[in-house]
Design a protein around this motif. Structure first.
Motif, PDB file in Angstrom:
ATOM      1  N   SER A 186       0.835  -1.199   0.000  1.00  0.00           N
ATOM      2  CA  SER A 186       0.000   0.000   0.000  1.00  0.00           C
ATOM      3  C   SER A 186       0.864   1.241   0.000  1.00  0.00           C
ATOM      4  O   SER A 186       1.862   1.308   0.725  1.00  0.00           O
ATOM      5  CB  SER A 186      -0.902   0.008   1.237  1.00  0.00           C
ATOM      6  N   GLN A 194       0.649   5.828  -0.718  1.00  0.00           N
ATOM      7  CA  GLN A 194      -0.164   7.017  -0.914  1.00  0.00           C
ATOM      8  C   GLN A 194      -0.127   7.447  -2.368  1.00  0.00           C
ATOM      9  O   GLN A 194       0.782   7.076  -3.130  1.00  0.00           O
ATOM     10  CB  GLN A 194       0.385   8.142  -0.035  1.00  0.00           C
ATOM     11  N   ASP A 195      -1.117   8.223  -2.732  1.00  0.00           N
ATOM     12  CA  ASP A 195      -1.175   8.822  -4.066  1.00  0.00           C
ATOM     13  C   ASP A 195       0.162   9.494  -4.378  1.00  0.00           C
ATOM     14  O   ASP A 195       0.665  10.292  -3.576  1.00  0.00           O
ATOM     15  CB  ASP A 195      -2.313   9.837  -4.084  1.00  0.00           C
ATOM     16  N   GLY A 196       0.736   9.180  -5.536  1.00  0.00           N
ATOM     17  CA  GLY A 196       2.029   9.737  -5.927  1.00  0.00           C
ATOM     18  C   GLY A 196       3.229   8.906  -5.510  1.00  0.00           C
ATOM     19  O   GLY A 196       4.358   9.225  -5.877  1.00  0.00           O
ATOM     20  N   LYS A 237      -1.357   6.211  -8.732  1.00  0.00           N
ATOM     21  CA  LYS A 237      -2.640   6.872  -8.511  1.00  0.00           C
ATOM     22  C   LYS A 237      -3.631   5.867  -7.946  1.00  0.00           C
ATOM     23  O   LYS A 237      -3.455   4.656  -8.119  1.00  0.00           O
ATOM     24  CB  LYS A 237      -3.172   7.411  -9.834  1.00  0.00           C
ATOM     25  N   PRO A 238      -4.695   6.348  -7.311  1.00  0.00           N
ATOM     26  CA  PRO A 238      -5.708   5.400  -6.814  1.00  0.00           C
ATOM     27  C   PRO A 238      -6.245   4.473  -7.905  1.00  0.00           C
ATOM     28  O   PRO A 238      -6.574   3.319  -7.630  1.00  0.00           O
ATOM     29  CB  PRO A 238      -6.800   6.331  -6.279  1.00  0.00           C
ATOM     30  N   ASP A 239      -6.316   4.956  -9.146  1.00  0.00           N
ATOM     31  CA  ASP A 239      -6.778   4.105 -10.260  1.00  0.00           C
ATOM     32  C   ASP A 239      -5.833   2.953 -10.553  1.00  0.00           C
ATOM     33  O   ASP A 239      -6.198   2.028 -11.282  1.00  0.00           O
ATOM     34  CB  ASP A 239      -6.951   4.944 -11.538  1.00  0.00           C
ATOM     35  N   THR A 280      -4.840   0.949  -8.310  1.00  0.00           N
ATOM     36  CA  THR A 280      -5.151  -0.107  -7.354  1.00  0.00           C
ATOM     37  C   THR A 280      -5.676  -1.337  -8.077  1.00  0.00           C
ATOM     38  O   THR A 280      -6.636  -1.252  -8.846  1.00  0.00           O
ATOM     39  CB  THR A 280      -6.189   0.378  -6.327  1.00  0.00           C
ATOM     40  N   THR A 330      -2.291  -1.297  -3.560  1.00  0.00           N
ATOM     41  CA  THR A 330      -3.355  -0.390  -3.149  1.00  0.00           C
ATOM     42  C   THR A 330      -2.791   1.015  -3.041  1.00  0.00           C
ATOM     43  O   THR A 330      -1.791   1.238  -2.341  1.00  0.00           O
ATOM     44  CB  THR A 330      -3.956  -0.812  -1.802  1.00  0.00           C
ATOM     45  N   VAL A 331      -3.415   1.939  -3.748  1.00  0.00           N
ATOM     46  CA  VAL A 331      -2.979   3.334  -3.730  1.00  0.00           C
ATOM     47  C   VAL A 331      -4.115   4.159  -3.132  1.00  0.00           C
ATOM     48  O   VAL A 331      -5.219   4.195  -3.669  1.00  0.00           O
ATOM     49  CB  VAL A 331      -2.639   3.836  -5.141  1.00  0.00           C
ATOM     50  N   SER A 332      -3.822   4.819  -2.032  1.00  0.00           N
ATOM     51  CA  SER A 332      -4.852   5.596  -1.348  1.00  0.00           C
ATOM     52  C   SER A 332      -4.654   7.088  -1.598  1.00  0.00           C
ATOM     53  O   SER A 332      -3.529   7.560  -1.754  1.00  0.00           O
ATOM     54  CB  SER A 332      -4.827   5.303   0.147  1.00  0.00           C
ATOM     55  N   SER A 333      -5.762   7.792  -1.620  1.00  0.00           N
ATOM     56  CA  SER A 333      -5.701   9.232  -1.901  1.00  0.00           C
ATOM     57  C   SER A 333      -5.533  10.047  -0.629  1.00  0.00           C
ATOM     58  O   SER A 333      -5.628   9.528   0.474  1.00  0.00           O
ATOM     59  CB  SER A 333      -6.985   9.657  -2.617  1.00  0.00           C
TER      60      SER A 333
END
Length: 123
Positions: A10, A12-14, A85-87, A89, A120-123
């Protein structure tokens, strides 16, 4: 023949992640290695792949953010992903087209898949 993946997780975004895949077993040669991904409710799609001795091919969404590399001596393929990016994921699957020793005379490759790594990418 087995494909063993590592490196999911997992971020973070970026953020960035690096996935690794090693092909083990009774290998004669590997024709292609690459990575696919599958998001929930979606079809599996190509991320990137490299034919042996050839150039990398990337999905349009991956260009500029993803780099695939191979170590031919170790039968590995790595996927470096930046600017996630979250997309992005999804479950990421290693892919290899492998000719095993039993098929070396025909040089027929068999598609093999890794077990899948959750990214998993979280925003």
């Amino acid at each position: 023949v087995q494909l063993v993946e590592s490196g999911g997780g997992s971020v973070q975004d970026g953020g960035s992640l690096r996935l690794s895949c090693q092909v083990t077993g009774n290998i004669y040669r590997i024709k292609v290695m690459g990575w696919y991904r599958q998001a929930p409710g979606e079809q599996r799609e190509l991320v990137a792949l490299i034919p042996t001795g050839g150039s990398a091919n990337y999905a349009d969404y991956a260009k500029g953010r993803v780099t695939i590399s191979r170590d031919y001596g170790r039968n590995t393929a790595d996927l470096q992903m930046n600017g996630l990016k979250p997309d992005d994921t999804a479950v990421y699957y290693c892919y290899a087209l492998v000719v095993d020793e039993y098929d070396r005379d025909l040089d027929v490759g068999c598609a093999r898949w890794g077990q899948g790594d959750q990214v998993t990418v979280s925003s």
